[in-house]
Design a protein around this motif. Structure first.
Motif, PDB file in Angstrom:
ATOM      1  N   GLY A 103      -6.788   4.925 -12.835  1.00  0.00           N
ATOM      2  CA  GLY A 103      -8.179   4.558 -12.589  1.00  0.00           C
ATOM      3  C   GLY A 103      -8.352   3.152 -12.063  1.00  0.00           C
ATOM      4  N   ASP A 104      -7.303   2.297 -12.230  1.00  0.00           N
ATOM      5  CA  ASP A 104      -7.395   0.952 -11.670  1.00  0.00           C
ATOM      6  C   ASP A 104      -7.512   1.042 -10.150  1.00  0.00           C
ATOM      7  OD1 ASP A 104      -7.166  -0.105 -14.152  1.00  0.00           O
ATOM      8  OD2 ASP A 104      -5.144  -0.919 -13.910  1.00  0.00           O
ATOM      9  N   PRO A 105      -8.302   0.157  -9.526  1.00  0.00           N
ATOM     10  CA  PRO A 105      -8.461   0.224  -8.072  1.00  0.00           C
ATOM     11  C   PRO A 105      -7.234  -0.256  -7.303  1.00  0.00           C
ATOM     12  CG  PRO A 105      -9.638  -1.672  -8.960  1.00  0.00           C
ATOM     13  CD  PRO A 105      -9.144  -0.875 -10.133  1.00  0.00           C
ATOM     14  N   ARG A 154      -3.906  11.517  -7.229  1.00  0.00           N
ATOM     15  CA  ARG A 154      -4.770  10.502  -6.623  1.00  0.00           C
ATOM     16  C   ARG A 154      -4.360  10.217  -5.179  1.00  0.00           C
ATOM     17  NH1 ARG A 154      -5.757   4.326  -8.972  1.00  0.00           N
ATOM     18  NH2 ARG A 154      -7.125   3.620  -7.267  1.00  0.00           N
ATOM     19  N   LEU A 155      -3.042  10.169  -4.937  1.00  0.00           N
ATOM     20  CA  LEU A 155      -2.585   9.958  -3.566  1.00  0.00           C
ATOM     21  C   LEU A 155      -2.998  11.107  -2.658  1.00  0.00           C
ATOM     22  CD1 LEU A 155       1.013   8.501  -4.023  1.00  0.00           C
ATOM     23  CD2 LEU A 155      -0.976   7.314  -3.077  1.00  0.00           C
ATOM     24  N   VAL A 197      -3.032   3.929  -2.060  1.00  0.00           N
ATOM     25  CA  VAL A 197      -3.450   3.041  -3.142  1.00  0.00           C
ATOM     26  C   VAL A 197      -2.563   1.805  -3.082  1.00  0.00           C
ATOM     27  CG1 VAL A 197      -3.776   2.748  -5.632  1.00  0.00           C
ATOM     28  CG2 VAL A 197      -4.049   5.024  -4.600  1.00  0.00           C
ATOM     29  N   THR A 198      -3.145   0.644  -3.299  1.00  0.00           N
ATOM     30  CA  THR A 198      -2.385  -0.609  -3.280  1.00  0.00           C
ATOM     31  C   THR A 198      -1.981  -0.994  -4.703  1.00  0.00           C
ATOM     32  OG1 THR A 198      -3.551  -1.387  -1.312  1.00  0.00           O
ATOM     33  CG2 THR A 198      -2.454  -3.060  -2.651  1.00  0.00           C
ATOM     34  N   THR A 217       0.844  -1.193   0.000  1.00  0.00           N
ATOM     35  CA  THR A 217       0.000   0.000   0.000  1.00  0.00           C
ATOM     36  C   THR A 217       0.881   1.245   0.000  1.00  0.00           C
ATOM     37  OG1 THR A 217      -1.762  -1.157   1.192  1.00  0.00           O
ATOM     38  CG2 THR A 217      -1.814   1.258   1.225  1.00  0.00           C
ATOM     39  N   VAL A 218       0.770   2.041  -1.060  1.00  0.00           N
ATOM     40  CA  VAL A 218       1.518   3.293  -1.170  1.00  0.00           C
ATOM     41  C   VAL A 218       0.720   4.371  -0.445  1.00  0.00           C
ATOM     42  CG1 VAL A 218       2.575   4.953  -2.751  1.00  0.00           C
ATOM     43  CG2 VAL A 218       2.398   2.535  -3.414  1.00  0.00           C
TER      44      VAL A 218
END
Length: 551
Positions: free
Chosen positions: A375-377, A360-361, A367-368, A302-303
């Protein structure tokens, strides 16, 4: 948190209550909800109290124990045949190798009775979801790679991988080890574990960095212990150390200190004056984590965004500023105006995080990865359909018993195991400056079985001296019935009794990791009392300097 989805959890070579207390809480909660916990360790740790089974195997016998479990799974037909046939290669070679490792033959070697070995093997193989948590007790041996290969083989032969609540999960040694490794701080790979010897990979990085491919060395670099040897061999004359304390953390610390002192030029970039900094020619005052913005990547991949909350004190500078100033004086012409520009460069050279933008971060905090497209989860579970090998299949690698590089003998009849304690982190450079923590655990201690202590005529609180072929330290004895007979456990955070002066620098031939967890020692009653002083107190600098000079 996947422990909450597992029916069976094996912890081997790790002590989460001491090293990973937050993770330990999730494990305890899972156990209270019905998860069966298996603890495998030469020491009886706190987690053993809530374990469904505790396997206190003899130190250095991991392969014997794990091969015995695989023998049970193979001979009793508990393997996942479909998974093996569709997702792996090399099973037949491994099957033949474990034929001779019956629980009855391995029981006297590893110290675990045959029936327990059979029971745990069956439990792990037949559970709907079994997972393995492992730590540096697995890797810090000359056969550490083989230990890991056995754990991998266990998960592959049972299909316990690629689903929630399954797989192998390393409990990393520090909070951003995963991120540092991902970013390329391993001497044989570029970011995202891309080999330095692959010309196509080098060409890609040369283009990304706007430089000639000829300037990128195709040969792997050196690991920490190899660097120390190269210094004493005259092959390395200068060293730049950032946020690390090898004068305390390296094995055979006497040799490491001699090497550091022999350098023509040593630069240390850190937030405190460490033992390594006392040997430096130049000290660059750096920034602590709340004093800068950047990302952390944890063991779950997870970042996470870390935002600056404080300004660096005094003349201290943020690390990116220092590194960029160094680079530009070396002619690199770097012009990063913000850490986000560094991250953007990373994601364009690292496919696993290509879909994670800085924006996004900032918006989502974490985000993992793998997250390959914007856009990928992100994917919390990896190896669902394939493995990162050219064939897409995982490979079984058989392992046989290899003894430690240094075994007990009449001259050095006991075993030294090193590690950490809850109150003090790593080499103690931060936590021993925390007055509350240092008042809880102020003195260097050796944890020894009460019967071993009594046999030598000692009692808790006595000063004892530990000696190996590389050095000696004196510290206080603490009776601990969780320590196995014939072994002693010592935290490596105390400069007054730097236990790594005793440890063996022998390396695993594959992982190049030193054998911190096993060396031969002898123990005698008495010795010089360790220096009595607060690490960060008024005369600490003078006392520590004198101590290093004397030692």
């Amino acid at each position: 948190m996947d422990v909450t989805k597992a029916e069976v959890v094996i912890i081997i070579g790790a002590n989460p209550t001491v090293n990973h207390p937050v993770a330990a809480t999730w494990i305890k909660n899972a156990v209270s909800n019905g998860t069966k916990l298996i603890v495998c360790d030469p020491r009886r740790t706190d987690m053993s109290r809530i374990a469904h089974r505790f396997m206190q195997f003899k130190a250095d016998t991991d392969v014997a124990m794990l091969n015995a479990m695989m023998n049970v799974i193979v001979t009793e037909g508990l393997v996942d045949k479909e998974f093996i046939e569709s997702r792996t290669i090399g099973y037949e070679e491994l099957r033949k190798n474990v034929e001779g490792y019956t629980p009855e033959l391995m029981a006297p070697i590893c110290g675990i009775d045959a029936e327990t070995l059979r029971y745990v093997a069956r439990l792990y193989a037949t559970s709907k979801a079994s997972m393995i948590l492992w730590g540096m007790g697995v890797s810090q041996h000359i056969h550490g790679t083989d230990n890991a290969r056995c754990l991998i083989a266990l998960s592959l032969m049972t299909g316990q991988i690629g689903r929630p609540g399954t797989g192998l999960h390393p409990l990393r040694g520090q909070n951003n080890v995963q991120g540092a490794s991902d970013a390329g701080l391993i001497p044989m790979v570029y970011p995202d574990y891309q080999s330095v010897s692959d010309p196509k990979i080098r060409a890609n990085f040369a283009k990304a960095w706007n430089m000639s491919i000829d300037l990128l060395d195709p040969e792997p670099g050196l690991t920490v212990v190899e660097i120390m040897h190269a210094i004493t061999d005259g092959k390395i004359r200068g060293l730049y150390v950032q946020g690390e304390n090898p004068a305390m953390s390296d094995p055979d610390a006497n040799h490491a200190r001699e090497a550091l002192a022999a350098l023509d030029h040593l630069v240390v970039q850190d937030i405190f004056l460490t033992e390594t900094a006392y040997l430096a020619d130049v000290i660059l005052p750096a920034s602590a984590f709340p004093e800068k913005t950047g990302t952390f990547t944890n063991t779950d991949r997870t970042v996470q965004m870390g935002r600056q909350a404080l300004n660096p004190p005094g003349e201290a500078k943020q690390d990116l500023w220092i590194i960029q100033q160094m680079a530009n004086r070396l002619g690199c012409n770097w012009n990063y105006k913000h850490v986000s520009e560094v991250f953007d460069e990373m994601r364009h050279t690292m496919p696993s995080i290509a879909g994670i933008t800085w924006e996004r971060l900032e918006r989502e905090d974490s985000v993992t990865y793998p997250c390959e497209k914007e856009g990928d989860p992100g994917e919390p579970v990896v190896f669902v359909d394939s493995f990162p090998r050219e064939s897409g299949r995982a490979r079984f690698v058989p392992a046989d018993i290899i003894p430690a590089a240094e075994r007990p003998d009449p001259e050095y009849p006991m075993v030294l195991i090193t590690g950490r304690q809850l109150e003090h982190w790593h080499t103690g450079s931060m936590t021993r400056r925390a007055t509350v923590l240092d008042s809880i655990e102020p003195d260097p201690i050796a944890l020894i079985h009460p019967l071993d202590l009594a046999n030598m005529g000692g009692k808790p609180g006595d000063i004892i001296t530990l000696q190996s072929r590389r050095g000696e330290v004196s510290l206080y004895a603490r009776a601990d019935d969780g320590s196995p007979r014939g072994a002693v456990f010592v935290p490596f955070c105390y400069y007054e009794a730097a236990i790594n002066r005793l440890t063996n620098a022998a390396l695993d031939p594959f992982g190049k990791i030193p054998e911190f967890k096993y060396c031969a020692i002898r123990i005698t009653l008495g010795g010089n009392a360790p220096i009595q002083t607060s690490y960060g107190g008024g005369k600490a600098l003078e006392n520590l300097t004198n101590s290093l000079a004397l030692n």
